[in-house]
Scaffold this motif. Sequence first.
Motif, PDB file in Angstrom:
ATOM      1  N   ALA A   1       0.841  -1.206   0.000  1.00  0.00           N
ATOM      2  CA  ALA A   1       0.000   0.000   0.000  1.00  0.00           C
ATOM      3  C   ALA A   1       0.872   1.251   0.000  1.00  0.00           C
ATOM      4  O   ALA A   1       0.560   2.250  -0.661  1.00  0.00           O
ATOM      5  CB  ALA A   1      -0.931   0.002   1.210  1.00  0.00           C
ATOM      6  N   THR A   2       1.975   1.191   0.732  1.00  0.00           N
ATOM      7  CA  THR A   2       2.898   2.322   0.791  1.00  0.00           C
ATOM      8  C   THR A   2       3.560   2.540  -0.568  1.00  0.00           C
ATOM      9  O   THR A   2       3.655   3.666  -1.067  1.00  0.00           O
ATOM     10  CB  THR A   2       3.962   2.064   1.881  1.00  0.00           C
ATOM     11  N   LEU A   3       3.971   1.441  -1.167  1.00  0.00           N
ATOM     12  CA  LEU A   3       4.606   1.529  -2.482  1.00  0.00           C
ATOM     13  C   LEU A   3       3.611   2.052  -3.517  1.00  0.00           C
ATOM     14  O   LEU A   3       3.952   2.910  -4.346  1.00  0.00           O
ATOM     15  CB  LEU A   3       5.097   0.130  -2.877  1.00  0.00           C
TER      16      LEU A   3
ATOM     17  N   ARG B   1       1.027   3.937  -3.008  1.00  0.00           N
ATOM     18  CA  ARG B   1       0.803   5.370  -2.725  1.00  0.00           C
ATOM     19  C   ARG B   1       1.930   6.208  -3.310  1.00  0.00           C
ATOM     20  O   ARG B   1       1.721   7.317  -3.771  1.00  0.00           O
ATOM     21  CB  ARG B   1       0.681   5.517  -1.206  1.00  0.00           C
TER      22      ARG B   1
ATOM     23  N   VAL C   1       7.133  -0.364   6.722  1.00  0.00           N
ATOM     24  CA  VAL C   1       6.407   0.674   5.980  1.00  0.00           C
ATOM     25  C   VAL C   1       7.293   1.905   5.809  1.00  0.00           C
ATOM     26  O   VAL C   1       7.397   2.471   4.716  1.00  0.00           O
ATOM     27  CB  VAL C   1       5.090   1.031   6.700  1.00  0.00           C
TER      28      VAL C   1
ATOM     29  N   THR D   1      10.005   1.282   3.327  1.00  0.00           N
ATOM     30  CA  THR D   1       9.491   1.365   1.960  1.00  0.00           C
ATOM     31  C   THR D   1       9.387   2.826   1.517  1.00  0.00           C
ATOM     32  O   THR D   1       9.785   3.196   0.414  1.00  0.00           O
ATOM     33  CB  THR D   1       8.109   0.686   1.891  1.00  0.00           C
TER      34      THR D   1
ATOM     35  N   MET E   1      11.537   4.917  -1.382  1.00  0.00           N
ATOM     36  CA  MET E   1      10.876   5.636  -2.472  1.00  0.00           C
ATOM     37  C   MET E   1      11.095   7.146  -2.372  1.00  0.00           C
ATOM     38  O   MET E   1      10.439   7.913  -3.086  1.00  0.00           O
ATOM     39  CB  MET E   1       9.376   5.325  -2.451  1.00  0.00           C
TER      40      MET E   1
ATOM     41  N   LEU F   1      -0.187   8.144   4.125  1.00  0.00           N
ATOM     42  CA  LEU F   1      -0.231   6.704   3.872  1.00  0.00           C
ATOM     43  C   LEU F   1      -1.573   6.153   4.301  1.00  0.00           C
ATOM     44  O   LEU F   1      -2.102   6.508   5.351  1.00  0.00           O
ATOM     45  CB  LEU F   1       0.877   5.991   4.638  1.00  0.00           C
ATOM     46  N   GLU F   2      -2.107   5.292   3.464  1.00  0.00           N
ATOM     47  CA  GLU F   2      -3.391   4.677   3.782  1.00  0.00           C
ATOM     48  C   GLU F   2      -3.135   3.199   4.043  1.00  0.00           C
ATOM     49  O   GLU F   2      -2.961   2.418   3.122  1.00  0.00           O
ATOM     50  CB  GLU F   2      -4.351   4.871   2.607  1.00  0.00           C
ATOM     51  N   LEU F   3      -3.093   2.858   5.310  1.00  0.00           N
ATOM     52  CA  LEU F   3      -2.749   1.488   5.702  1.00  0.00           C
ATOM     53  C   LEU F   3      -4.002   0.733   6.120  1.00  0.00           C
ATOM     54  O   LEU F   3      -5.064   1.312   6.324  1.00  0.00           O
ATOM     55  CB  LEU F   3      -1.727   1.532   6.838  1.00  0.00           C
TER      56      LEU F   3
END
Lengths: 548, 548
Positions: free
Chosen positions: A404-406, A408, B402, B405, B409, B419-421
């Motif tokens: 999900a982080t990637l 985003r 997270v 990651t 990036m 971030l939407e976790l």
Amino acid sequence: MKKVVIIGGVATGASTAARLRRLDETIEIVMIERGEYISFANCGLPYYLGDVITDRDELLIATPKLMKDRFHIDTRIHSEVTKINPFKNSVTIQSADRGTYEETYDYLVLAPGAKPIDFNFEEVSSDKVFTLRNMNDTDRIKTALDGVQKAIIIGGGYIGVEMAENLVEKNIEVTLVQALPHILAPFDDDMVILAENEMRKKGINLLLSEMAVALHETEVGVSLELESGNVVEGNILISAIGVVPDTDFLKDSGVSLGKRGHILTNEQMQTNIPNIYAGGDAVTVTDFVTKQVTAVPLAGPANKHGRIIADNICGIPSKYKDTQGSTVIKVFDLTLAATGNTERQLSLQGIEHQTIIIHPNHHAVYYPGAEQITLKLIFNSSGAILGAQAIGIAGVVKRIDVIATLLRMGGTIYDLTELELCYAPPYGSAKDPVNFAGYVAENVLTKKTDLVHPRELENIKDNPNIVVLDVRTLGERNFGKVDGSIHINVNDLRDHLDELDKEKEYWIYCAVGVRAYVAERILKQHGFQCKNIIGGYKTISALGLLVP
Amino acid sequence: MKKVVIIGGVATGASTAARLRRLDETIEIVMIERGEYISFANCGLPYYLGDVITDRDELLIATPKLMKDRFHIDTRIHSEVTKINPFKNSVTIQSADRGTYEETYDYLVLAPGAKPIDFNFEEVSSDKVFTLRNMNDTDRIKTALDGVQKAIIIGGGYIGVEMAENLVEKNIEVTLVQALPHILAPFDDDMVILAENEMRKKGINLLLSEMAVALHETEVGVSLELESGNVVEGNILISAIGVVPDTDFLKDSGVSLGKRGHILTNEQMQTNIPNIYAGGDAVTVTDFVTKQVTAVPLAGPANKHGRIIADNICGIPSKYKDTQGSTVIKVFDLTLAATGNTERQLSLQGIEHQTIIIHPNHHAVYYPGAEQITLKLIFNSSGAILGAQAIGIAGVVKRIDVIATLLRMGGTIYDLTELELCYAPPYGSAKDPVNFAGYVAENVLTKKTDLVHPRELENIKDNPNIVVLDVRTLGERNFGKVDGSIHINVNDLRDHLDELDKEKEYWIYCAVGVRAYVAERILKQHGFQCKNIIGGYKTISALGLLVP
């Protein structure tokens, strides 16, 4: 001095109020809540009904008194906004103690949330049919559960599934009726079937593709007639067939609403009326992947909306950047998590995509307690990640949160291969499942592997040119195999090439896909045509596809 | 037909070999391993010694026979490369069965790994002093542990700490001697102190800032003299003071080595000699954050190197993109995870940075079993994330993965807020700890909060202009407080503003920092000078800083 009126005191409303105050001591903040409770733990209600959460007070996260003392917020419970009057910058409030009155505002925040879709069989007494939205519903169900032996739940969404689990844990016999072919729409059929199997194993009578047509009251409860002719009996029925935005009071207000009643906002969470903001389950959002307008009633986005609204009211530029739909649900011992779009959604919208399914262990296999994760990754031909789903006993959420982080950050499957995650034997593997997913996806895009979905096995039953090849050990094969498949252990494959036919196509499987890939690489380089069956025997057998 | 010789059969070596074969059936692959075993579970060795892993065979992931059967790889064990001859494209091999011989190559892959730093007190018999690198070491220690009541471990790195835990779990009395002021260098003092407290609680005699100066043999084992004059007794001693690259055989080979003996490579993992590649613990890498050359002996990078080397040999362009040092270790019931740089490293290098420490719950507090995570985030004034560390009982690795990651990036603390976790009560919170870290960092950079580290409390003891303000409840305060602090419950703060002095500076704390922030916002907006003590009473008390 600014005055802000907030309609709704739960996720978005309470977040907005608290952030407003932290930003500005001078704002007058009035928070209007129809019910008795603000800021209660929505997502905890099924677990309280299942006695997992035993103390009701734990559900009440903030009280009006706390909001008053700590944040100097004027919370008015038992107060319903019946009408908003944007031209007068006022709302009309009906309250138990103060009757009907108007309250003016400089800024108005709409956070009314969503309400359960009405269940249409009204001849049945209200103490046998329930929906679950708030503390009052919860208290009613809690009381009604006393002595219940059988319960019917309609709807296989989150609330339906969580209620089913929680009632089963209380030794209640549960029938779950779902109109669609599968439960839990954020997951594809080839993933959610593992959860459906688990639910059946735990004793839930799961009726899929069954539409309710009539409900009758019986001596001991209710009887539900299904379109198929089946009839289900229970002491109570819980309807969880979905939610709609609770925005009736906004009709003819001048605030723009969507077709299904959702409030429309811009990125600042501002409605078409500049001093009116809105957030939470009642608004539409943009899908992060497809950029389509959608509605995703989730707690995470609702809380983010609150902060963004408060910032904008206080002059701090702040935008909401679309919803991925990252989500997780516990189904007994299993965890299901997802982010982005499903294969089903993408196919419906005609968006090009590819998928892989892998079954890596959640940590080093030699460390005790390793559990398999089934991980599905969806990506397009340029490598962009479009979605991911995972199911398993442990380590599931971590992998989806990383993806999900990637997603985003606009990452690709190539980035997935490069992620450097924490590794020690009790926690992961040197090549983490998400790296591994990236490797497999890269092998697909660089044509090192050709995948075929197990569903296709049904279409090749009578095709003499396709041979299914099992490359597992004989021991594994003895526990179950694809009917009609031939068998050569991958470790012996190079010695048996002369038994294979270059005119035929080999569809290869092993347990999870790793050895099948090795076999595929050997065969391809020796001039054979072959494909690797996605997810291997684990996925084939979960789908019940044993006969090609 | 290409021929590739690989020196070393564990992480990088075995990965290179398997990937090479999957890419190309025709390459001749020779893998040379000095020991008896290839591809064994390095990271599992301490857990096997602690009987957590009970089956020794579980540690042997791939055997030469499997490499032969499945991958057609010629593995030669008990074979040591004593010299490489780049001008002849050959290596000189000494083997038990074949004597000394030369093997030519088209490509050479160097994956010799790292070896424990020599322990210098050689007068003690070898059955009382051990290092831990491979299966042989493991077997020797396993045998030696029989009847051991007291063990001394020197070195507070991963192996030292994991061995300490595993021996304690076997009811062995353990003294761990660490030369530095704290164990586990990837963590800052204010984090790792929680693990040190845990280790002491579990009975480990943890001696920090203690340097070993002499070792003597005794009747029952060994006696270790420390620079402080302290003497430690034990039946055995395990030395785990660090590793150095095992590259002596490359001296004068023409392959460029760094000052400490590491092999130097470019991004393709290619050495200065074009047909010689290298990877794993024996090479230098570039630090992802600081872009400095460094060496990080971790399994994840080592495995990635293997894949990248194989790709490049097969003509597939592939680059290794620096090392973040993402890492995790179990310390009894605690998990410690980190990624990126520490505050200590950044300070040493003069890199501008800010830090926050928060203590959110790992999932919804109302769902049973919520555990606090202590999470430290390090970022610079433009919001770039430089590092993160976390410690706690549950949900720790997920948050660091997270952030790892996001760091990979190029994400910022602003991205962290967005971030939407995945959220459901058993797994997280609507505002996840990582979102929360982003919010706090944003508040720092936008000057909504001014933080001060608890360490500073020591410097203000005699400063009459600084007042420490406790805004917790009286109930909490009764369990412990900062000496000399005054007390006003945050919920009553607005009613007591007239008791405060605008000439003084208030350093505010609550339990974890949340209420202190609310208090800080109130005070600041009413014209008071104030700061929020990082990490609140939880961090203050962990550091033992109760007396300002």
